[in-house]
Design a protein around this motif. Structure first.
Motif, PDB file in Angstrom:
ATOM      1  N   LEU A 112       0.810  -1.212   0.000  1.00  0.00           N
ATOM      2  CA  LEU A 112       0.000   0.000   0.000  1.00  0.00           C
ATOM      3  C   LEU A 112       0.843   1.261   0.000  1.00  0.00           C
ATOM      4  O   LEU A 112       0.633   2.151  -0.826  1.00  0.00           O
ATOM      5  CB  LEU A 112      -0.930  -0.003   1.215  1.00  0.00           C
ATOM      6  CG  LEU A 112      -1.703   1.296   1.448  1.00  0.00           C
ATOM      7  CD1 LEU A 112      -2.720   1.504   0.344  1.00  0.00           C
ATOM      8  CD2 LEU A 112      -2.359   1.298   2.807  1.00  0.00           C
ATOM      9  N   TRP A 113       1.795   1.386   0.925  1.00  0.00           N
ATOM     10  CA  TRP A 113       2.554   2.628   1.069  1.00  0.00           C
ATOM     11  C   TRP A 113       3.442   2.910  -0.134  1.00  0.00           C
ATOM     12  O   TRP A 113       3.576   4.061  -0.557  1.00  0.00           O
ATOM     13  CB  TRP A 113       3.359   2.621   2.370  1.00  0.00           C
ATOM     14  CG  TRP A 113       2.444   2.614   3.559  1.00  0.00           C
ATOM     15  CD1 TRP A 113       2.245   1.589   4.432  1.00  0.00           C
ATOM     16  CD2 TRP A 113       1.558   3.657   3.947  1.00  0.00           C
ATOM     17  NE1 TRP A 113       1.294   1.941   5.358  1.00  0.00           N
ATOM     18  CE2 TRP A 113       0.856   3.208   5.086  1.00  0.00           C
ATOM     19  CE3 TRP A 113       1.268   4.928   3.468  1.00  0.00           C
ATOM     20  CZ2 TRP A 113      -0.092   3.981   5.738  1.00  0.00           C
ATOM     21  CZ3 TRP A 113       0.333   5.696   4.129  1.00  0.00           C
ATOM     22  CH2 TRP A 113      -0.342   5.227   5.246  1.00  0.00           C
ATOM     23  N   ALA A 114       4.030   1.895  -0.704  1.00  0.00           N
ATOM     24  CA  ALA A 114       4.847   2.100  -1.908  1.00  0.00           C
ATOM     25  C   ALA A 114       3.967   2.541  -3.082  1.00  0.00           C
ATOM     26  O   ALA A 114       4.365   3.406  -3.872  1.00  0.00           O
ATOM     27  CB  ALA A 114       5.598   0.815  -2.251  1.00  0.00           C
ATOM     28  N   THR A 115       2.779   1.980  -3.174  1.00  0.00           N
ATOM     29  CA  THR A 115       1.851   2.367  -4.242  1.00  0.00           C
ATOM     30  C   THR A 115       1.432   3.827  -4.090  1.00  0.00           C
ATOM     31  O   THR A 115       1.446   4.592  -5.062  1.00  0.00           O
ATOM     32  CB  THR A 115       0.601   1.463  -4.217  1.00  0.00           C
ATOM     33  OG1 THR A 115       1.009   0.106  -4.326  1.00  0.00           O
ATOM     34  CG2 THR A 115      -0.350   1.813  -5.342  1.00  0.00           C
ATOM     35  N   LEU A 116       1.091   4.226  -2.869  1.00  0.00           N
ATOM     36  CA  LEU A 116       0.707   5.619  -2.634  1.00  0.00           C
ATOM     37  C   LEU A 116       1.881   6.561  -2.874  1.00  0.00           C
ATOM     38  O   LEU A 116       1.696   7.664  -3.413  1.00  0.00           O
ATOM     39  CB  LEU A 116       0.168   5.785  -1.211  1.00  0.00           C
ATOM     40  CG  LEU A 116      -1.168   5.087  -0.922  1.00  0.00           C
ATOM     41  CD1 LEU A 116      -1.551   5.263   0.540  1.00  0.00           C
ATOM     42  CD2 LEU A 116      -2.253   5.602  -1.827  1.00  0.00           C
ATOM     43  N   ALA A 117       3.089   6.139  -2.485  1.00  0.00           N
ATOM     44  CA  ALA A 117       4.278   6.970  -2.715  1.00  0.00           C
ATOM     45  C   ALA A 117       4.517   7.166  -4.210  1.00  0.00           C
ATOM     46  O   ALA A 117       4.846   8.275  -4.659  1.00  0.00           O
ATOM     47  CB  ALA A 117       5.497   6.345  -2.058  1.00  0.00           C
ATOM     48  N   ILE A 118       4.338   6.136  -5.001  1.00  0.00           N
ATOM     49  CA  ILE A 118       4.517   6.246  -6.452  1.00  0.00           C
ATOM     50  C   ILE A 118       3.512   7.229  -7.036  1.00  0.00           C
ATOM     51  O   ILE A 118       3.852   8.064  -7.882  1.00  0.00           O
ATOM     52  CB  ILE A 118       4.397   4.857  -7.131  1.00  0.00           C
ATOM     53  CG1 ILE A 118       5.620   4.013  -6.798  1.00  0.00           C
ATOM     54  CG2 ILE A 118       4.232   5.000  -8.634  1.00  0.00           C
ATOM     55  CD1 ILE A 118       5.506   2.572  -7.257  1.00  0.00           C
ATOM     56  N   VAL A 119       2.268   7.162  -6.584  1.00  0.00           N
ATOM     57  CA  VAL A 119       1.229   8.066  -7.092  1.00  0.00           C
ATOM     58  C   VAL A 119       1.583   9.517  -6.767  1.00  0.00           C
ATOM     59  O   VAL A 119       1.482  10.404  -7.626  1.00  0.00           O
ATOM     60  CB  VAL A 119      -0.155   7.678  -6.515  1.00  0.00           C
ATOM     61  CG1 VAL A 119      -1.187   8.742  -6.806  1.00  0.00           C
ATOM     62  CG2 VAL A 119      -0.598   6.340  -7.077  1.00  0.00           C
ATOM     63  N   VAL A 120       2.035   9.791  -5.532  1.00  0.00           N
ATOM     64  CA  VAL A 120       2.370  11.156  -5.132  1.00  0.00           C
ATOM     65  C   VAL A 120       3.618  11.638  -5.873  1.00  0.00           C
ATOM     66  O   VAL A 120       3.667  12.774  -6.374  1.00  0.00           O
ATOM     67  CB  VAL A 120       2.554  11.248  -3.595  1.00  0.00           C
ATOM     68  CG1 VAL A 120       3.132  12.593  -3.191  1.00  0.00           C
ATOM     69  CG2 VAL A 120       1.240  10.992  -2.894  1.00  0.00           C
ATOM     70  N   ILE A 121       4.630  10.800  -5.987  1.00  0.00           N
ATOM     71  CA  ILE A 121       5.882  11.190  -6.665  1.00  0.00           C
ATOM     72  C   ILE A 121       5.641  11.468  -8.145  1.00  0.00           C
ATOM     73  O   ILE A 121       6.157  12.448  -8.690  1.00  0.00           O
ATOM     74  CB  ILE A 121       6.968  10.111  -6.453  1.00  0.00           C
ATOM     75  CG1 ILE A 121       7.422  10.129  -4.985  1.00  0.00           C
ATOM     76  CG2 ILE A 121       8.152  10.325  -7.382  1.00  0.00           C
ATOM     77  CD1 ILE A 121       8.306   8.963  -4.591  1.00  0.00           C
ATOM     78  N   THR A 122       4.848  10.632  -8.810  1.00  0.00           N
ATOM     79  CA  THR A 122       4.581  10.888 -10.235  1.00  0.00           C
ATOM     80  C   THR A 122       3.806  12.185 -10.411  1.00  0.00           C
ATOM     81  O   THR A 122       4.020  12.902 -11.393  1.00  0.00           O
ATOM     82  CB  THR A 122       3.809   9.724 -10.881  1.00  0.00           C
ATOM     83  OG1 THR A 122       2.602   9.496 -10.155  1.00  0.00           O
ATOM     84  CG2 THR A 122       4.646   8.463 -10.940  1.00  0.00           C
TER      85      THR A 122
END
Length: 160
Positions: A27-37
């Motif tokens: 979950l956290w890596a997925t959310l981090a990818i969304v915010v970073i992109t």
């Protein structure tokens, strides 16, 4: 009809990708990818948007056809909206629209389907137009109602 399909298909694709990616990396890596992109895409969009504005201004200043720079600007603006929308599919399309070669190909594809009318002017702008006949004096006039028939002074004027 195709817009309805788009509004149904895009969220379904995004949900499926979130489930797949979230299951694979968490979950956290997925959310981090969304915010970073979203952050990277916003910065890229800002830089390319400024370049597109320079191209648009240059085309107007040089009296060139502004349709391609305007289309690039619109695609960059649309890419920004896609990059701010959370999701992997919309981020992918948004990043593709930030690639100039992809935008050119998309513009050529759209241009072949749309009839674009253009016009050209062959006039030069001068601060003062030159008369065609040197004996002709151009001017403006207005009719004035004379209240005193014997006096040649127009109404509103006084004689000194």
């Amino acid at each position: 009809m195709w817009l309805f399909v788009l509004f149904i298909a895009v969220p379904l694709i995004e949900i499926a990708l979130f489930i797949q990616v979230g299951g694979a990396i968490g979950l956290w890596a997925t959310l981090a990818i969304v915010v970073i992109t979203a952050l990277i895409g916003t910065n890229m969009m800002r830089a390319q948007g400024a370049a597109a504005m320079r191209d648009i201004k240059g085309s107007f200043n040089d009296m060139r056809d502004p349709s391609e720079p305007l289309a690039h600007g619109a695609m960059i603006l649309f890419s920004g909206a896609l990059l701010l929308t959370p999701g992997f599919f919309t981020d992918t399309v948004g990043f593709l629209l930030l690639i100039p070669a992809f935008r050119r190909a998309a513009f050529q594809s759209l241009k072949s389907r749309i009839k674009v009318q253009t016009f050209e002017t062959h006039t030069t702008y001068q601060s003062r137009p030159t008369p065609r006949d040197p004996d002709v004096i151009e001017g403006e006039f207005r009719e004035v109602d004379q209240t005193n028939k014997g006096d040649n002074t127009p109404s509103g004027w006084t004689r000194h």
